[in-house]
Scaffold this motif. Structure first.
Motif, short mmCIF file in Angstrom:
data_model
loop_
_atom_site.label_atom_id
_atom_site.label_comp_id
_atom_site.label_asym_id
_atom_site.label_seq_id
_atom_site.Cartn_x
_atom_site.Cartn_y
_atom_site.Cartn_z
N UNK A 50 47.89 42.00 33.55
CA UNK A 50 47.34 41.08 32.43
C UNK A 50 45.89 41.33 31.76
N UNK A 51 45.83 41.49 30.59
CA UNK A 51 44.44 41.60 29.89
C UNK A 51 44.25 43.02 29.57
N UNK A 52 45.00 44.15 30.05
CA UNK A 52 44.76 45.36 29.47
C UNK A 52 44.56 45.93 28.10
N UNK A 69 39.05 39.97 29.45
CA UNK A 69 38.28 38.89 29.95
C UNK A 69 37.07 39.30 30.75
N UNK A 70 37.07 40.78 30.97
CA UNK A 70 35.68 41.01 31.75
C UNK A 70 35.68 41.87 32.76
N UNK A 71 36.76 42.67 33.03
CA UNK A 71 37.19 43.23 34.37
C UNK A 71 37.23 44.69 34.27
N UNK A 72 36.90 45.34 35.28
CA UNK A 72 37.32 46.95 35.43
C UNK A 72 38.08 46.95 36.79
N UNK A 73 39.35 47.78 36.71
CA UNK A 73 39.94 47.93 38.00
C UNK A 73 40.38 49.46 38.11
N UNK A 74 40.14 49.88 39.15
CA UNK A 74 40.33 51.19 39.33
C UNK A 74 41.44 51.44 40.36
N UNK A 75 42.43 52.57 40.08
CA UNK A 75 43.54 52.74 40.72
C UNK A 75 43.31 54.22 41.42
N UNK A 76 43.70 54.45 42.81
CA UNK A 76 43.29 55.92 43.12
C UNK A 76 44.39 56.83 42.36
N UNK A 77 45.50 56.44 41.86
CA UNK A 77 46.12 57.49 40.79
C UNK A 77 46.92 56.64 40.18
N UNK A 78 47.65 57.65 39.03
CA UNK A 78 48.61 56.92 38.08
C UNK A 78 49.87 56.33 38.90
N UNK A 79 49.81 56.99 40.07
CA UNK A 79 51.19 56.51 41.06
C UNK A 79 51.15 55.31 42.03
N UNK A 100 40.46 38.47 19.28
CA UNK A 100 40.34 39.64 19.58
C UNK A 100 38.94 40.12 20.36
N UNK A 101 37.98 39.44 20.52
CA UNK A 101 36.90 39.55 21.27
C UNK A 101 37.21 39.96 22.63
N UNK A 102 36.11 40.50 23.44
CA UNK A 102 36.11 40.66 24.87
C UNK A 102 35.60 42.06 25.29
N UNK A 103 35.89 42.47 26.47
CA UNK A 103 35.45 43.53 27.18
C UNK A 103 36.51 44.53 26.44
N UNK A 104 36.28 45.48 25.51
CA UNK A 104 37.32 46.31 24.86
C UNK A 104 37.02 47.85 25.16
N UNK A 105 35.96 48.34 25.74
CA UNK A 105 35.81 49.54 25.74
C UNK A 105 34.92 50.15 27.03
#
Length: 743
Positions: A50-52, A69-79, A100-105
């Motif tokens: 949701x929300x990417x 909405x204001x979050x950063x998620x980190x995955x160990x890899x694309x897999x 269209x507002x939000x954390x966008x970049x």
């Protein structure tokens, strides 16, 4: 109101991440896709996230997703599995995520981990007056204008923040606030993308911060409007100095490490103006040039090009809101400026702007494939150069973009330096169905500018030198300010080459500045050049596309461009409201009756098509405006309209009329406009204007989409309420809290 797009509505936020062609562009797919074209396969990596709004590939193989909405998620890899991530940042309470507002970049410092920084850009909740991700109409403010303006206004600012992150990207902590700017009170056109240049500078572009519905010239309901300021605020700030709305800026490497708000001309410089909604941008890995997608208004989507900003010595202008696409002029903006005698768009209307590198239309993509892409909207929403090694080699370093509303991905092949390029095809992917369309007919020459047609893609050409081909003759070059007009004698005969290659080089060092390939029988072309006066060399040669042969280069022609005109001279020659006006030839009436066809008009017409013409009209007394569409071959009538003009008219008029049904395919037509004293007497015409080279096209067109909310389906109570986004006059007293009509 068009729904579900970056152009005008809330983005659908349940997304799929798609590998290969789409990954890293924009996470806008709404269904799994199994096939693309012969040499590509598509794999859904993560679903129902949701929300990417952005995917960032981190050092060491990790992947970060940026959530609106204001979050950063980190995955160990694309897999990794979709639920196996670490949340390194959660600032939901700080981020204003409405429409269209939000954390966008987000962007990692290029010298990571030596400089352990991560930068983010987002729309912030207003201090002391948070909107909690929701903005509603304040009916107490609506009546500040007549008619009442029932659009919502909620003030917000954009921030660029520097975070400190550990080497494994497991934590992120606040380090410094570098910007608190880009004031806006509207739905959209706000935060853009951060990219890094080769010297460590950051380039950042943002939208114009204005309402997309109707005209927004700086309404009194908008807290971002300066009540003591000029009349042309709002959308026009994209053109004005002193504001960052609608601009691209370059931030110095050392300034990115400061612990304070950055200052103009000290820490950053403005390199372009005139953008509308540059939601996503990217860097060409071969040249350092910047390409950005600019979400259009009602006609054109744009891919724009900024030459390497490290070599740029002037401020570029992409024309908005004065023009959209190549030369489309918006009636409401131009009319507002003219009625208030404002010269905001003076330079743009005088040609001092940069045309898009590529455009395609809002509406149907192609009449031959009406069902391949969504017809009803368009919003270019992701753009990148593919630099990896997983896809076939011909995709390497090529530009891709995606369109959120049309649900497709597309590729555009770029030409560099003296390489030749020609029409190839238009290719699009419908991510909802997996269908691929590749139009290989020569649309570039025939219908590239049709009402319903996108421009063509180009391909790099394999070139063999052929000394037996003719050499261009009669070459002349006229240098002007930022412009060279190159002319040559058009080749004749059935075996004549079909293209001429024009290459502009510096006089010293013979460094290529611009290169273009133009249809040879056009015999002239304009080439845009840098601002400063300079001496150049123009080299011309012919190209035969049938055999892939290029002829000998003609002797170089030396020419010099002009310096920038003085302010006084600019005021004299760059009057946007007088350049195209045709004045009456009748004695004593030259200033009293004037006429010009302006704005964007179709270059092709279809049977029964509704045509819109915009005209600039000056009429001292009552008169009649007559529009006729006439065939060149026999002057047969193909459409038109008669419109009364009131006395004292001095402004823009929009005329709508339908074409007849018996058009001839590829027949040339003209739009003829006459300002008449008597509609029954052609000899009474005060003045006339004509547009030629309008061609009939007999191709199938997709039927119009049904209105999803026809008036009959709305309850009477809802129809009585003011509808958001549509300014209406409200005569009865309203409850300030609910907006309901008081008894």
């Amino acid at each position: 109101m068009r729904k579900g797009s970056l152009r005008s509505g809330k983005m659908t936020m349940t997304t799929s991440l798609i590998a290969a062609l789409l990954l890293g562009l924009s996470t806008v797919a709404r269904a799994q896709v199994k096939t693309l074209q012969d040499d590509l396969q598509v794999q859904t990596v993560w679903d129902n996230i949701w929300g990417v709004v952005q995917v960032v590939f981190l050092p060491g193989g990790k992947v970060m997703t940026v959530h609106k909405p204001g979050e950063l998620h980190v995955y160990d890899s694309i897999f990794s599995k979709s639920q196996d991530y670490t949340t390194i940042l959660d600032i939901n309470e700080e981020v204003y995520s409405w429409w269209d507002h939000g954390l966008l970049s987000a962007a990692v410092h290029p010298d990571f981990p030596q400089k352990p920084y991560l930068f983010i850009a987002y729309s912030a909740e207003y201090p002391g007056k948070p909107w909690n991700d929701n903005c509603e109409v304040d009916y107490r403010l609506s009546h500040m204008t007549t008619p009442a303006d029932t659009r919502p206004y909620c003030k917000t600012m954009a921030k660029i923040i520097r975070l400190t992150v550990d080497e494994d990207f497991t934590t992120a902590t606040f380090d410094a606030e570098l910007f608190h700017d880009w004031c806006t009170s509207t739905y959209t056109h706000h935060v853009g993308t951060m990219n890094f240049l080769e010297d460590g500078s950051m380039i950042y572009g943002a939208g114009d911060g204005s309402h997309f519905q109707g005209i927004d010239h700086g309404q009194p309901q908008d807290e971002c409007t300066d009540p003591q300021g000029p009349k042309d605020q709002g959308v026009f700030l994209s053109q004005k100095d002193g504001y960052l709305r609608g601009k691209f800026i370059v931030i110095k490497p050392e300034s990115l490490l400061k612990d304070e708000h950055l200052q103009a001309n000290v820490d950053y410089t403005v390199i372009s103006r005139g953008a509308r909604n540059p939601f996503r941008s990217t860097i060409d890995p071969m040249t350092g040039d910047v390409f950005f997608g600019d979400v259009g208004s009602s006609v054109w989507e744009e891919i724009n090009h900024i030459p390497n900003p490290l070599d740029l010595d002037y401020v570029m202008n992409f024309g908005w809101p004065c023009i959209e696409g190549e030369n489309s002029v918006s009636d409401i903006f131009q009319n507002f400026l003219k009625m208030n005698r404002l010269d905001t768009c003076k330079d743009v209307y005088a040609g001092m702007s940069t045309k898009p590198a590529f455009t395609y239309r809002f509406g149907a993509v192609d009449p031959d494939f009406p069902d391949e892409c969504a017809d009803a909207d368009a919003s270019v929403s992701g753009i990148t150069f593919y630099t990896g090694n997983k896809l076939p080699g011909h995709y390497k370093n090529k530009l891709f973009w995606v369109d959120y509303s049309k649900n497709f991905a597309a590729q555009m092949v770029q030409a560099h330096e003296d390489s030749l390029y020609a029409f190839d095809s238009w290719t699009s992917l419908n991510t909802a169905t997996g269908l691929v369309k590749k139009v290989t007919t020569n649309l570039y020459e025939d219908v590239a500018n049709a009402d319903y047609q996108v421009q063509a893609n180009y391909k790099m050409l394999t070139v063999e030198e052929n000394a037996n081909m003719p050499v261009p003759r009669g070459i002349t070059v006229d240098g002007a300010y930022k412009l060279a007009t190159v002319s040559w004698t058009a080749p004749a005969g059935d075996e004549a080459p079909d293209y001429v290659v024009v290459t502009i080089k510096t006089n010293k060092g013979a460094v290529i500045v611009k290169s273009a390939m133009v249809t040879a029988n056009k015999a002239t072309t304009d080439v845009r050049l840098p601002t400063q006066a300079e001496t150049y060399l123009a080299e011309l040669s012919f190209y035969d596309s049938t055999h892939g042969n290029r002829g000998p280069r003609a002797t170089s022609v030396k020419f010099t461009t002009a310096a920038a005109p003085s302010k006084k001279k600019k005021e004299c020659i760059f009057d946007p409201f007088e350049l195209k006006m045709k004045k009456s030839a009748k004695p004593g009436l030259a200033e009293k009756y004037q006429l010009a066809i302006v704005g964007d008009y179709p270059t092709t017409v279809r049977p029964f098509q509704t045509v819109k013409l915009t005209l600039d009209v000056v009429s001292e007394g009552p008169s009649t405006l007559m529009i006729n569409v006439l065939a060149k071959s026999d002057f047969s009538w193909a459409g038109g309209k008669i419109v009364p003009v009131p006395p004292g008219a001095n402004g823009l008029m929009t005329v709508l009329f339908d074409m007849e049904g018996d058009l001839v395919d590829k027949e040339e037509y003209s739009f003829d406009a006459l300002l008449l004293k008597d509609a029954k007497d052609y000899k009474s015409a005060y003045v006339s204007d004509t547009v030629k080279k309008v061609f009939g096209v007999l191709t199938p067109v997709a039927p119009p989409l049904p209105d999803p909310f026809p008036p009959a389906t709305l309850p009477a109570a809802d129809m009585a309420k003011p509808q958001p986004g549509a300014p209406v006059a409200v005569e009865k007293e309203l409850d300030p809290a609910t907006g309901e009509v008081l008894n």
